[in-house]
Motif scaffolding. Sequence first.
Motif, PDB file in Angstrom:
ATOM      1  N   HIS A 124       0.710  -1.351   0.058  1.00 52.47           N
ATOM      2  CA  HIS A 124       0.174   0.021  -0.185  1.00 52.47           C
ATOM      3  C   HIS A 124       0.867   1.129   0.007  1.00 52.47           C
ATOM      4  O   HIS A 124       1.518   1.632   1.114  1.00 52.47           O
ATOM      5  N   GLU A 125       0.701   1.827  -1.074  1.00 48.32           N
ATOM      6  CA  GLU A 125       1.618   3.193  -1.445  1.00 48.32           C
ATOM      7  C   GLU A 125       3.101   3.081  -0.932  1.00 48.32           C
ATOM      8  O   GLU A 125       3.484   3.925   0.030  1.00 48.32           O
ATOM      9  N   PRO A 126       4.007   2.162  -1.430  1.00 47.24           N
ATOM     10  CA  PRO A 126       5.294   2.402  -1.006  1.00 47.24           C
ATOM     11  C   PRO A 126       5.936   3.510  -1.891  1.00 47.24           C
ATOM     12  O   PRO A 126       5.750   3.718  -2.802  1.00 47.24           O
ATOM     13  N   PRO A 127       6.592   4.447  -1.040  1.00 48.13           N
ATOM     14  CA  PRO A 127       7.043   5.724  -1.625  1.00 48.13           C
ATOM     15  C   PRO A 127       8.522   5.514  -2.326  1.00 48.13           C
ATOM     16  O   PRO A 127       9.408   6.191  -1.994  1.00 48.13           O
ATOM     17  N   VAL A 128       8.337   4.660  -3.400  1.00 49.69           N
ATOM     18  CA  VAL A 128       9.472   4.374  -3.966  1.00 49.69           C
ATOM     19  C   VAL A 128      10.032   5.474  -5.082  1.00 49.69           C
ATOM     20  O   VAL A 128       9.580   5.128  -6.210  1.00 49.69           O
ATOM     21  N   VAL A 129       9.998   6.494  -4.701  1.00 50.10           N
ATOM     22  CA  VAL A 129      10.202   7.810  -5.624  1.00 50.10           C
ATOM     23  C   VAL A 129      11.385   7.566  -6.816  1.00 50.10           C
ATOM     24  O   VAL A 129      11.142   8.422  -7.763  1.00 50.10           O
ATOM     25  N   GLU A 130      12.135   6.664  -6.454  1.00 50.82           N
ATOM     26  CA  GLU A 130      13.276   6.607  -7.721  1.00 50.82           C
ATOM     27  C   GLU A 130      12.513   5.840  -8.968  1.00 50.82           C
ATOM     28  O   GLU A 130      13.421   6.048  -9.798  1.00 50.82           O
ATOM     29  N   VAL A 131      11.339   5.341  -8.784  1.00 44.28           N
ATOM     30  CA  VAL A 131      10.836   5.064 -10.189  1.00 44.28           C
ATOM     31  C   VAL A 131      10.021   6.138 -10.987  1.00 44.28           C
ATOM     32  O   VAL A 131       9.956   5.677 -11.917  1.00 44.28           O
ATOM     33  N   LEU A 132      10.067   7.447 -10.309  1.00 46.94           N
ATOM     34  CA  LEU A 132       9.513   8.210 -11.076  1.00 46.94           C
ATOM     35  C   LEU A 132      10.172   9.383 -11.882  1.00 46.94           C
ATOM     36  O   LEU A 132      11.443   9.239 -11.624  1.00 46.94           O
ATOM     37  N   ARG A 240       1.183   8.432  -6.211  1.00 49.44           N
ATOM     38  CA  ARG A 240       1.949   8.311  -7.423  1.00 49.44           C
ATOM     39  C   ARG A 240       3.001   7.315  -7.720  1.00 49.44           C
ATOM     40  O   ARG A 240       3.025   6.711  -8.764  1.00 49.44           O
ATOM     41  N   THR A 241       3.787   7.150  -6.546  1.00 46.24           N
ATOM     42  CA  THR A 241       4.780   6.007  -6.956  1.00 46.24           C
ATOM     43  C   THR A 241       4.028   4.706  -7.174  1.00 46.24           C
ATOM     44  O   THR A 241       4.490   4.044  -7.857  1.00 46.24           O
ATOM     45  N   ALA A 242       3.027   4.468  -6.078  1.00 43.94           N
ATOM     46  CA  ALA A 242       2.486   3.022  -6.509  1.00 43.94           C
ATOM     47  C   ALA A 242       1.691   3.004  -7.845  1.00 43.94           C
ATOM     48  O   ALA A 242       1.738   1.816  -8.374  1.00 43.94           O
TER      49      ALA A 242
END
Length: 280
Positions: A124-132, A240-242
Amino acid sequence: MTEPTVGSLRVPGATLRYEVRGRGPLLLLIPGGAGGAAAVEEIADAFAADHTVVSYDPRGMGGSPLDDPEAEQRVSEHADDALRLLDEVSPGEPARVFGASSGAIAALHLLATRPDRVERVVAHEPPVVEVLPDAAVHRALVARVQETLRTRGLMPAMSVFAEGLRKEGGGDTAGPRGVTELPPRAAARRERTMADLPYFVGRIVPSFMAYTPDADRLAGLSGRLVLAGGEDSRGELPYRTAAFLADRLGSELRHFPGGHTGLTTHPAAFGAHLREALGA
Protein backbone atom coordinates in the motif's frame (compact mmCIF):
# COMPACT_ATOMS: atom_id res chain seq x y z
CA MET A 1 -9.52 -7.58 20.70
CA THR A 2 -7.41 -10.75 20.34
CA GLU A 3 -4.62 -10.97 22.92
CA PRO A 4 -1.41 -11.77 21.06
CA THR A 5 1.45 -14.01 22.04
CA VAL A 6 4.45 -11.70 22.31
CA GLY A 7 7.90 -12.91 21.29
CA SER A 8 11.45 -11.61 20.96
CA LEU A 9 13.82 -12.47 18.12
CA ARG A 10 17.50 -11.67 17.88
CA VAL A 11 18.52 -10.54 14.40
CA PRO A 12 21.81 -9.05 13.23
CA GLY A 13 22.08 -5.64 14.89
CA ALA A 14 18.75 -5.62 16.70
CA THR A 15 16.18 -7.47 18.80
CA LEU A 16 12.69 -7.60 17.33
CA ARG A 17 9.53 -7.55 19.38
CA TYR A 18 6.76 -9.40 17.54
CA GLU A 19 3.19 -10.51 18.10
CA VAL A 20 1.34 -13.62 16.91
CA ARG A 21 -2.43 -14.00 16.82
CA GLY A 22 -4.84 -16.68 15.62
CA ARG A 23 -4.48 -19.88 13.61
CA GLY A 24 -4.50 -20.69 9.93
CA PRO A 25 -2.52 -19.53 6.86
CA LEU A 26 0.38 -17.24 7.65
CA LEU A 27 -0.11 -13.48 7.24
CA LEU A 28 2.75 -11.07 7.94
CA LEU A 29 1.91 -7.41 8.55
CA ILE A 30 4.80 -4.97 7.99
CA PRO A 31 3.90 -1.56 9.45
CA GLY A 32 5.07 1.71 7.96
CA GLY A 33 5.90 5.06 9.48
CA ALA A 34 6.54 5.19 13.21
CA GLY A 35 3.55 3.17 14.36
CA GLY A 36 5.04 -0.30 14.87
CA ALA A 37 2.89 -3.36 15.55
CA ALA A 38 0.29 -1.25 17.34
CA ALA A 39 -0.51 0.53 14.07
CA VAL A 40 -1.82 -2.69 12.50
CA GLU A 41 -3.51 -4.26 15.54
CA GLU A 42 -7.06 -3.71 14.23
CA ILE A 43 -6.14 -5.50 11.00
CA ALA A 44 -4.38 -8.23 12.97
CA ASP A 45 -7.47 -8.76 15.11
CA ALA A 46 -9.72 -8.93 12.05
CA PHE A 47 -7.63 -11.64 10.39
CA ALA A 48 -6.85 -13.68 13.53
CA ALA A 49 -10.11 -15.63 13.21
CA ASP A 50 -8.76 -17.55 10.22
CA HIS A 51 -5.05 -16.66 9.90
CA THR A 52 -1.87 -16.89 11.91
CA VAL A 53 -1.10 -13.18 11.97
CA VAL A 54 2.42 -11.92 12.68
CA SER A 55 3.10 -8.23 13.31
CA TYR A 56 6.13 -6.50 14.80
CA ASP A 57 7.95 -3.32 15.68
CA PRO A 58 10.52 -2.71 12.93
CA ARG A 59 14.10 -2.45 14.11
CA GLY A 60 14.80 0.77 15.99
CA MET A 61 11.15 1.41 16.86
CA GLY A 62 8.92 0.58 19.83
CA GLY A 63 10.13 -2.56 21.53
CA SER A 64 12.74 -3.46 18.89
CA PRO A 65 15.98 -1.72 19.97
CA LEU A 66 19.07 -1.46 17.81
CA ASP A 67 22.40 -2.72 19.15
CA ASP A 68 23.91 0.49 17.79
CA PRO A 69 21.42 3.37 18.01
CA GLU A 70 23.37 5.24 15.33
CA ALA A 71 23.39 2.37 12.81
CA GLU A 72 22.52 3.18 9.21
CA GLN A 73 19.25 1.63 8.07
CA ARG A 74 18.88 -0.37 4.86
CA VAL A 75 15.81 -1.75 3.10
CA SER A 76 17.54 -5.08 2.55
CA GLU A 77 18.15 -5.44 6.29
CA HIS A 78 14.53 -4.65 7.14
CA ALA A 79 13.34 -7.17 4.55
CA ASP A 80 15.69 -9.75 6.04
CA ASP A 81 14.10 -9.09 9.45
CA ALA A 82 10.72 -9.95 7.92
CA LEU A 83 12.15 -13.15 6.46
CA ARG A 84 13.68 -14.17 9.78
CA LEU A 85 10.32 -13.66 11.47
CA LEU A 86 8.66 -15.91 8.90
CA ASP A 87 11.31 -18.54 9.52
CA GLU A 88 10.84 -18.21 13.27
CA VAL A 89 7.06 -18.55 13.25
CA SER A 90 6.53 -21.01 10.40
CA PRO A 91 9.68 -22.30 8.67
CA GLY A 92 9.17 -23.05 5.00
CA GLU A 93 5.52 -21.96 4.74
CA PRO A 94 4.91 -19.29 2.07
CA ALA A 95 3.19 -16.30 3.63
CA ARG A 96 0.72 -13.67 2.61
CA VAL A 97 2.32 -10.29 3.28
CA PHE A 98 0.89 -6.81 3.71
CA GLY A 99 3.11 -3.75 3.91
CA ALA A 100 2.17 -0.10 4.31
CA SER A 101 4.32 2.85 3.22
CA SER A 102 7.94 2.12 4.25
CA GLY A 103 6.75 -1.36 5.24
CA ALA A 104 5.50 -1.81 1.68
CA ILE A 105 9.02 -1.09 0.42
CA ALA A 106 10.40 -3.84 2.66
CA ALA A 107 7.65 -6.14 1.36
CA LEU A 108 8.61 -5.43 -2.26
CA HIS A 109 12.23 -6.30 -1.51
CA LEU A 110 11.18 -9.48 0.29
CA LEU A 111 9.13 -10.59 -2.71
CA ALA A 112 11.90 -9.76 -5.19
CA THR A 113 14.62 -11.57 -3.26
CA ARG A 114 12.77 -14.47 -1.62
CA PRO A 115 9.69 -15.30 -3.70
CA ASP A 116 9.84 -18.85 -2.37
CA ARG A 117 8.67 -17.52 1.01
CA VAL A 118 5.91 -15.27 -0.30
CA GLU A 119 2.54 -16.38 -1.63
CA ARG A 120 1.13 -12.89 -2.22
CA VAL A 121 2.07 -9.31 -1.34
CA VAL A 122 -0.20 -6.30 -0.98
CA ALA A 123 1.92 -3.13 -0.98
CA HIS A 124 0.00 0.00 0.00
CA GLU A 125 1.56 3.24 -1.28
CA PRO A 126 5.28 2.35 -1.14
CA PRO A 127 7.07 5.70 -1.60
CA VAL A 128 9.62 4.33 -4.10
CA VAL A 129 10.23 7.75 -5.62
CA GLU A 130 13.22 6.53 -7.65
CA VAL A 131 10.80 4.96 -10.16
CA LEU A 132 9.35 8.38 -11.04
CA PRO A 133 10.58 10.48 -13.97
CA ASP A 134 11.03 13.44 -11.59
CA ALA A 135 12.96 11.45 -8.98
CA ALA A 136 15.56 14.20 -8.66
CA VAL A 137 12.90 16.55 -7.28
CA HIS A 138 12.10 14.09 -4.52
CA ARG A 139 15.75 13.47 -3.69
CA ALA A 140 16.01 17.20 -3.13
CA LEU A 141 12.96 17.05 -0.87
CA VAL A 142 14.56 14.37 1.30
CA ALA A 143 17.75 16.44 1.51
CA ARG A 144 15.72 19.48 2.64
CA VAL A 145 13.93 17.41 5.26
CA GLN A 146 17.25 16.15 6.66
CA GLU A 147 18.80 19.61 6.70
CA THR A 148 15.72 21.04 8.42
CA LEU A 149 15.77 18.25 10.99
CA ARG A 150 19.44 18.98 11.72
CA THR A 151 19.12 22.75 11.95
CA ARG A 152 15.57 23.42 13.15
CA GLY A 153 14.25 20.22 14.70
CA LEU A 154 11.53 17.62 14.22
CA MET A 155 8.32 19.54 13.69
CA PRO A 156 9.73 21.99 11.11
CA ALA A 157 11.22 18.98 9.29
CA MET A 158 7.82 17.27 9.35
CA SER A 159 6.24 20.40 7.85
CA VAL A 160 8.74 20.35 4.99
CA PHE A 161 8.11 16.64 4.47
CA ALA A 162 4.32 17.01 4.50
CA GLU A 163 4.50 19.85 1.99
CA GLY A 164 6.57 17.68 -0.33
CA LEU A 165 4.03 14.86 -0.19
CA ARG A 166 1.15 17.10 -1.29
CA LYS A 167 -0.70 16.68 -4.53
CA GLU A 168 0.92 17.96 -7.69
CA GLY A 169 -0.11 21.56 -8.12
CA GLY A 170 -0.83 22.00 -4.43
CA GLY A 171 -4.01 21.05 -2.63
CA ASP A 172 -5.00 20.09 0.85
CA THR A 173 -3.62 16.89 2.34
CA ALA A 174 -4.53 17.68 5.91
CA GLY A 175 -6.35 14.42 6.30
CA PRO A 176 -8.80 11.95 4.77
CA ARG A 177 -12.07 13.51 3.66
CA GLY A 178 -14.84 13.30 6.18
CA VAL A 179 -12.59 12.19 9.07
CA THR A 180 -12.46 14.66 11.94
CA GLU A 181 -10.74 12.53 14.57
CA LEU A 182 -8.88 9.25 14.90
CA PRO A 183 -10.55 6.10 16.20
CA PRO A 184 -9.88 5.63 19.96
CA ARG A 185 -7.22 2.93 19.58
CA ALA A 186 -5.37 5.01 17.00
CA ALA A 187 -5.52 8.10 19.21
CA ALA A 188 -4.09 6.09 22.12
CA ARG A 189 -1.04 5.21 20.01
CA ARG A 190 -0.12 8.82 19.35
CA GLU A 191 2.44 9.13 22.15
CA ARG A 192 4.42 6.07 21.04
CA THR A 193 4.31 7.19 17.43
CA MET A 194 5.68 10.62 18.35
CA ALA A 195 8.50 9.01 20.35
CA ASP A 196 9.66 7.06 17.28
CA LEU A 197 9.19 9.90 14.81
CA PRO A 198 12.73 11.38 15.00
CA TYR A 199 14.22 7.97 14.16
CA PHE A 200 11.75 7.47 11.33
CA VAL A 201 12.36 10.88 9.77
CA GLY A 202 16.12 10.86 10.31
CA ARG A 203 16.97 7.24 9.47
CA ILE A 204 14.16 5.48 7.65
CA VAL A 205 12.97 8.22 5.30
CA PRO A 206 16.33 8.97 3.60
CA SER A 207 17.27 5.31 3.23
CA PHE A 208 13.92 3.95 2.08
CA MET A 209 13.13 6.80 -0.29
CA ALA A 210 16.51 6.25 -1.99
CA TYR A 211 15.61 2.60 -2.68
CA THR A 212 15.09 1.49 -6.27
CA PRO A 213 12.93 -1.63 -6.62
CA ASP A 214 13.95 -4.31 -9.11
CA ALA A 215 11.11 -3.65 -11.55
CA ASP A 216 12.17 -6.39 -13.98
CA ARG A 217 12.21 -8.94 -11.19
CA LEU A 218 8.87 -7.73 -9.85
CA ALA A 219 7.35 -7.84 -13.34
CA GLY A 220 8.08 -11.56 -13.41
CA LEU A 221 6.30 -11.90 -10.07
CA SER A 222 3.44 -9.51 -10.79
CA GLY A 223 0.85 -12.27 -10.43
CA ARG A 224 1.71 -12.35 -6.73
CA LEU A 225 1.85 -8.58 -6.19
CA VAL A 226 -1.01 -6.16 -5.57
CA LEU A 227 -0.10 -2.47 -5.55
CA ALA A 228 -2.62 -0.31 -3.70
CA GLY A 229 -3.38 3.35 -3.19
CA GLY A 230 -5.82 5.31 -1.06
CA GLU A 231 -9.05 6.69 -2.47
CA ASP A 232 -8.34 9.96 -0.67
CA SER A 233 -4.67 10.27 -1.58
CA ARG A 234 -4.91 10.37 -5.38
CA GLY A 235 -2.18 12.63 -6.70
CA GLU A 236 -0.10 12.66 -3.52
CA LEU A 237 3.49 11.44 -3.79
CA PRO A 238 3.17 7.92 -2.29
CA TYR A 239 0.04 7.31 -4.38
CA ARG A 240 1.84 8.43 -7.52
CA THR A 241 4.74 6.05 -6.91
CA ALA A 242 2.35 3.12 -6.40
CA ALA A 243 0.37 4.03 -9.53
CA PHE A 244 3.50 4.53 -11.65
CA LEU A 245 5.01 1.22 -10.52
CA ALA A 246 1.73 -0.62 -11.15
CA ASP A 247 1.61 0.79 -14.67
CA ARG A 248 5.23 -0.16 -15.28
CA LEU A 249 4.50 -3.72 -14.17
CA GLY A 250 1.39 -3.88 -16.33
CA SER A 251 -0.94 -4.32 -13.37
CA GLU A 252 -3.93 -2.42 -12.03
CA LEU A 253 -3.68 -0.20 -8.97
CA ARG A 254 -6.22 -1.32 -6.37
CA HIS A 255 -7.91 1.40 -4.32
CA PHE A 256 -8.39 1.15 -0.56
CA PRO A 257 -10.51 3.33 1.76
CA GLY A 258 -8.97 6.49 3.18
CA GLY A 259 -5.66 8.02 2.32
CA HIS A 260 -2.05 7.09 3.01
CA THR A 261 -2.96 6.11 6.59
CA GLY A 262 -6.25 4.45 5.70
CA LEU A 263 -5.52 1.38 7.81
CA THR A 264 -5.55 3.68 10.86
CA THR A 265 -8.47 5.93 9.94
CA HIS A 266 -10.71 3.29 8.29
CA PRO A 267 -9.58 0.00 9.87
CA ALA A 268 -12.73 -2.08 9.28
CA ALA A 269 -13.24 -1.08 5.66
CA PHE A 270 -9.49 -1.24 4.99
CA GLY A 271 -9.34 -4.77 6.42
CA ALA A 272 -12.22 -5.90 4.20
CA HIS A 273 -10.41 -4.58 1.11
CA LEU A 274 -7.19 -6.24 2.23
CA ARG A 275 -8.93 -9.59 2.63
CA GLU A 276 -10.22 -9.34 -0.94
CA ALA A 277 -6.82 -8.28 -2.30
CA LEU A 278 -5.10 -11.19 -0.57
CA GLY A 279 -7.69 -13.63 -1.88
CA ALA A 280 -8.22 -14.67 1.73
